[in-house]
Design a protein around this motif. Structure first.
Motif, PDB file in Angstrom:
ATOM      1  N   ALA A   1      -3.861  -1.504  -3.622  1.00 26.10           N
ATOM      2  CA  ALA A   1      -2.903  -1.410  -4.939  1.00 26.10           C
ATOM      3  C   ALA A   1      -2.874   0.018  -5.046  1.00 26.10           C
ATOM      4  N   SER A   2      -1.947   0.474  -6.083  1.00 22.34           N
ATOM      5  CA  SER A   2      -1.537   1.948  -6.147  1.00 22.34           C
ATOM      6  C   SER A   2      -2.583   2.626  -6.782  1.00 22.34           C
ATOM      7  N   ALA A   3      -3.615   1.923  -7.577  1.00 24.35           N
ATOM      8  CA  ALA A   3      -4.674   2.395  -8.399  1.00 24.35           C
ATOM      9  C   ALA A   3      -5.589   1.283  -8.690  1.00 24.35           C
ATOM     10  N   VAL A   4      -6.810   1.565  -9.237  1.00 22.12           N
ATOM     11  CA  VAL A   4      -7.501   0.782  -9.937  1.00 22.12           C
ATOM     12  C   VAL A   4      -8.009   1.485 -11.061  1.00 22.12           C
ATOM     13  N   ILE A   5      -7.843   0.719 -12.459  1.00 21.49           N
ATOM     14  CA  ILE A   5      -8.335   1.462 -13.565  1.00 21.49           C
ATOM     15  C   ILE A   5      -9.549   0.648 -13.997  1.00 21.49           C
TER      16      ILE A   5
ATOM     17  N   PRO B   1       0.851  -1.128  -0.140  1.00 27.15           N
ATOM     18  CA  PRO B   1       0.103  -0.242   0.153  1.00 27.15           C
ATOM     19  C   PRO B   1       0.790   1.194  -0.089  1.00 27.15           C
ATOM     20  N   GLN B   2       2.071   1.202   0.447  1.00 28.06           N
ATOM     21  CA  GLN B   2       3.158   2.422   0.262  1.00 28.06           C
ATOM     22  C   GLN B   2       3.311   2.611  -1.113  1.00 28.06           C
ATOM     23  N   ALA B   3       3.456   1.685  -1.976  1.00 28.90           N
ATOM     24  CA  ALA B   3       4.107   2.014  -3.279  1.00 28.90           C
ATOM     25  C   ALA B   3       2.980   2.825  -4.184  1.00 28.90           C
ATOM     26  N   LYS B   4       3.515   3.971  -4.742  1.00 31.71           N
ATOM     27  CA  LYS B   4       2.867   5.174  -5.616  1.00 31.71           C
ATOM     28  C   LYS B   4       3.189   4.688  -6.973  1.00 31.71           C
ATOM     29  N   ILE B   5       2.215   5.112  -8.041  1.00 32.67           N
ATOM     30  CA  ILE B   5       2.483   5.359  -9.238  1.00 32.67           C
ATOM     31  C   ILE B   5       2.143   6.788  -9.798  1.00 32.67           C
ATOM     32  N   SER B   6       3.303   7.455 -10.064  1.00 34.46           N
ATOM     33  CA  SER B   6       2.911   8.950 -10.517  1.00 34.46           C
ATOM     34  C   SER B   6       1.922   8.970 -11.733  1.00 34.46           C
ATOM     35  N   ARG B   7       1.343  10.239 -11.704  1.00 37.22           N
ATOM     36  CA  ARG B   7       0.572  10.304 -13.007  1.00 37.22           C
ATOM     37  C   ARG B   7       0.999  10.264 -14.117  1.00 37.22           C
TER      38      ARG B   7
ATOM     39  N   ALA C   1      -6.531  -3.642 -11.074  1.00 39.50           N
ATOM     40  CA  ALA C   1      -5.780  -3.307  -9.873  1.00 39.50           C
ATOM     41  C   ALA C   1      -4.169  -3.261 -10.387  1.00 39.50           C
ATOM     42  N   ILE C   2      -3.488  -2.143 -10.050  1.00 38.64           N
ATOM     43  CA  ILE C   2      -2.305  -2.125 -10.484  1.00 38.64           C
ATOM     44  C   ILE C   2      -1.305  -1.565  -9.398  1.00 38.64           C
ATOM     45  N   GLY C   3      -0.034  -1.936  -9.144  1.00 35.29           N
ATOM     46  CA  GLY C   3       0.763  -1.693  -8.074  1.00 35.29           C
ATOM     47  C   GLY C   3       1.968  -2.703  -7.876  1.00 35.29           C
ATOM     48  N   LYS C   4       2.530  -2.578  -6.902  1.00 41.50           N
ATOM     49  CA  LYS C   4       3.824  -3.349  -6.653  1.00 41.50           C
ATOM     50  C   LYS C   4       3.370  -4.503  -5.631  1.00 41.50           C
ATOM     51  N   ALA C   5       3.533  -5.680  -5.858  1.00 38.38           N
ATOM     52  CA  ALA C   5       2.986  -6.935  -5.324  1.00 38.38           C
ATOM     53  C   ALA C   5       3.792  -6.772  -3.967  1.00 38.38           C
TER      54      ALA C   5
END
Length: 220
Positions: free
Chosen positions: A85-89, A30-36, A192-196
């Motif tokens: 996840a960092s985001a849900v698309i 949950p700490q991993a973020k994906i920049s815009r 869902a997208i992010g770091k496992a």
């Protein structure tokens, strides 16, 4: 082996590794973020996927606000990856995507890919065709295109070191209501997208002789 052949082999192996390493991951850091900026890069690469008549009817609602992910959680059957996840698309299909035909083919003319007269005939043909189609037929077509872009999105994400999981298990009606989705957009899937935080489980695949048939009908 020549240098060009060696380079090609390495590039092929890198691509095969991306395919083989992609897993449906359900536990995220949950700490991993994906920049815009990086998210836009991922989506831009995904949109190189093919689509019927190149009308590109996919649309993306990127949900990266923690508050909105929390709102989505019960709609998505309380699947924890939604909030971890960092985001849900949300991948949407535009039932009126044909309205952008003039812009799309105009861009092709500007790039020198086709003559203006050809573009004009394409616009008239496809706008007329899609306007006359039953909505269910349009929905089927955009669902295919949205599926293609979704798979490409997941492979691009893996190539950039991120993990994903496609989700069809959510309440489409409640999603549309909660996120005020206009009628012209059909929800296709959530990704869902992010770091496992934990790797996805290995899976098995049927042997190719069970799924591929050369010059004969599939087995009964």
């Amino acid at each position: 082996m020549s240098v060009s052949q060696s380079t090609q082999t390495v590039e092929q192996q890198e691509f095969f590794n991306v395919i083989q390493d992609r897993r449906s991951v359900r536990s995220y850091d949950p700490q991993a973020k994906i920049s815009r900026e990086e998210m836009n890069e991922i989506l831009q690469q995904a949109t190189l996927a093919p689509s019927a008549a190149n009308l590109q009817p996919w649309r993306f609602l990127v949900i990266d606000s923690q508050e909105l992910k929390q709102k989505l959680l019960p709609i998505a059957n309380d699947q924890q990856q939604v909030i971890e996840a960092s985001a849900v698309i949300a991948v949407l299909g535009d039932l009126e995507g044909y309205k952008l035909a003039e812009k799309i083919y105009g861009m092709a003319v500007d790039e020198g890919y086709m003559p203006a007269e050809t573009a004009k005939s394409f616009v008239e043909r496809y706008q007329g065709l899609f306007k006359s189609m039953p909505q269910e037929t349009v929905r089927q077509k955009i669902s295919i295109d949205a599926g293609l872009v979704s798979m490409q999105l997941m492979l691009v994400a893996r190539a950039k070191g991120y993990d994903t999981v496609p989700m069809g298990g959510y309440d489409h009606v409640k999603f549309v209501e909660a996120f005020d989705i206009p009628e012209r957009y059909a929800p296709i899937m959530l990704i869902a997208i992010g770091k496992a935080a934990k790797p996805g489980h290995p899976t098995v695949r049927l042997p190719i002789e069970d799924v591929a048939f050369f010059n004969e009908k599939p087995k009964e």
